[in-house]
Design an enzyme around this catalytic site. Structure first.
Site, PDB file in Angstrom:
ATOM      1  N   LEU A 123      18.430 -46.066  53.541  1.00 30.75           N
ATOM      2  CA  LEU A 123      19.526 -46.806  54.309  1.00 30.75           C
ATOM      3  C   LEU A 123      19.013 -46.790  55.785  1.00 30.75           C
ATOM      4  CD1 LEU A 123      22.452 -47.937  53.806  1.00 30.75           C
ATOM      5  CD2 LEU A 123      23.377 -45.801  54.295  1.00 30.75           C
ATOM      6  N   ASP A 124      18.757 -47.934  56.188  1.00 30.70           N
ATOM      7  CA  ASP A 124      18.154 -48.190  57.582  1.00 30.70           C
ATOM      8  C   ASP A 124      18.975 -47.251  58.751  1.00 30.70           C
ATOM      9  OD1 ASP A 124      16.379 -50.094  56.554  1.00 30.70           O
ATOM     10  OD2 ASP A 124      17.751 -51.605  56.994  1.00 30.70           O
ATOM     11  N   LYS A 125      18.416 -46.961  59.699  1.00 30.14           N
ATOM     12  CA  LYS A 125      18.984 -45.917  60.609  1.00 30.14           C
ATOM     13  C   LYS A 125      20.114 -46.624  61.491  1.00 30.14           C
ATOM     14  CE  LYS A 125      15.974 -46.614  64.865  1.00 30.14           C
ATOM     15  NZ  LYS A 125      16.966 -46.570  66.050  1.00 30.14           N
ATOM     16  N   ARG A 172      15.884 -54.426  54.282  1.00 31.35           N
ATOM     17  CA  ARG A 172      17.155 -55.081  55.090  1.00 31.35           C
ATOM     18  C   ARG A 172      17.735 -56.422  54.488  1.00 31.35           C
ATOM     19  NH1 ARG A 172      17.143 -52.603  59.800  1.00 31.35           N
ATOM     20  NH2 ARG A 172      18.242 -54.453  61.145  1.00 31.35           N
ATOM     21  N   SER A 197      22.278 -48.800  59.791  1.00 29.95           N
ATOM     22  CA  SER A 197      23.170 -48.763  58.915  1.00 29.95           C
ATOM     23  C   SER A 197      24.108 -47.640  58.540  1.00 29.95           C
ATOM     24  CB  SER A 197      22.506 -49.604  57.559  1.00 29.95           C
ATOM     25  OG  SER A 197      22.056 -50.773  57.599  1.00 29.95           O
TER      26      SER A 197
END
Length: 183
Positions: A45-47, A145, A49
């Protein structure tokens, strides 16, 4: 015994236990929140998000969750800039062309702002002249993403992205920055 940890990852936290970035950087990682050995994130999970991150000590389960061939549904709540029309949402439902190919069809609906949403730090930028909308999006793949690129492809950039669920696991009753073992 294998088990699963459900973590409501805050904004700006890396989905790993160590920061292999710049020397001397002080970015937050999972180790700032979770002190249980031998658990690893099942997917990323992207930073920038927020929301549900599933961790497990079972390598086979970790691979099943993370590998798109198993088609685990992942549901996101996205705050987007602007007000998409049904015809634009339909493009996402059918699958949309991104630079790395056409996405699988997505389930998507326009929703109101989710109840009980925690404040984000820093807050999402607010512009009086541009409305924003909330979407609930379920995908069965996990390209880099992907949800952000999908909403941008139809002209509605994502301002805030929260993963609500992975499979049957959700962030219900799980505050930002808090984890628990799955039942």
């Amino acid at each position: 015994m294998s088990s699963v940890i459900l973590f409501n990852k805050p904004f700006n936290v890396l989905s790993q236990f160590t920061d292999k970035g710049l020397e001397g950087s002080a970015r937050e990682t999972l180790s700032n929140y979770i002190d249980v050995p031998e658990y690893y994130a099942a997917g990323r999970l992207d930073k920038d998000s927020e929301g549900l991150l599933v961790l497990t000590n079972n390598g086979r389960l970790q691979q099943q969750i993370a590998n798109p061939k198993h088609k685990w549904p992942k549901t996101y709540v996205a705050q987007v800039e602007g007000s998409p029309r049904e015809s634009e949402l339909e493009e996402l439902r059918k699958g949309i062309r991104l630079k790395d190919g056409i996405t699988r069809p997505a389930e998507i609906e326009l929703i109101g702002e989710p109840a009980g949403l925690w404040p984000r730090n820093p807050p999402v930028r607010f512009r009086k002249t541009v409305p924003d909308s909330w979407l609930m999006i379920t995908i069965t793949e996990g390209r880099n993403r992907q949800v952000r690129r999908m909403t941008a492809a139809i002209g509605f950039p994502t301002l805030r992205l929260i993963r609500y669920s992975v499979g049957d696991w959700t962030i219900d009753e799980l505050d930002s920055g808090v984890w628990r073992y799955a039942e």
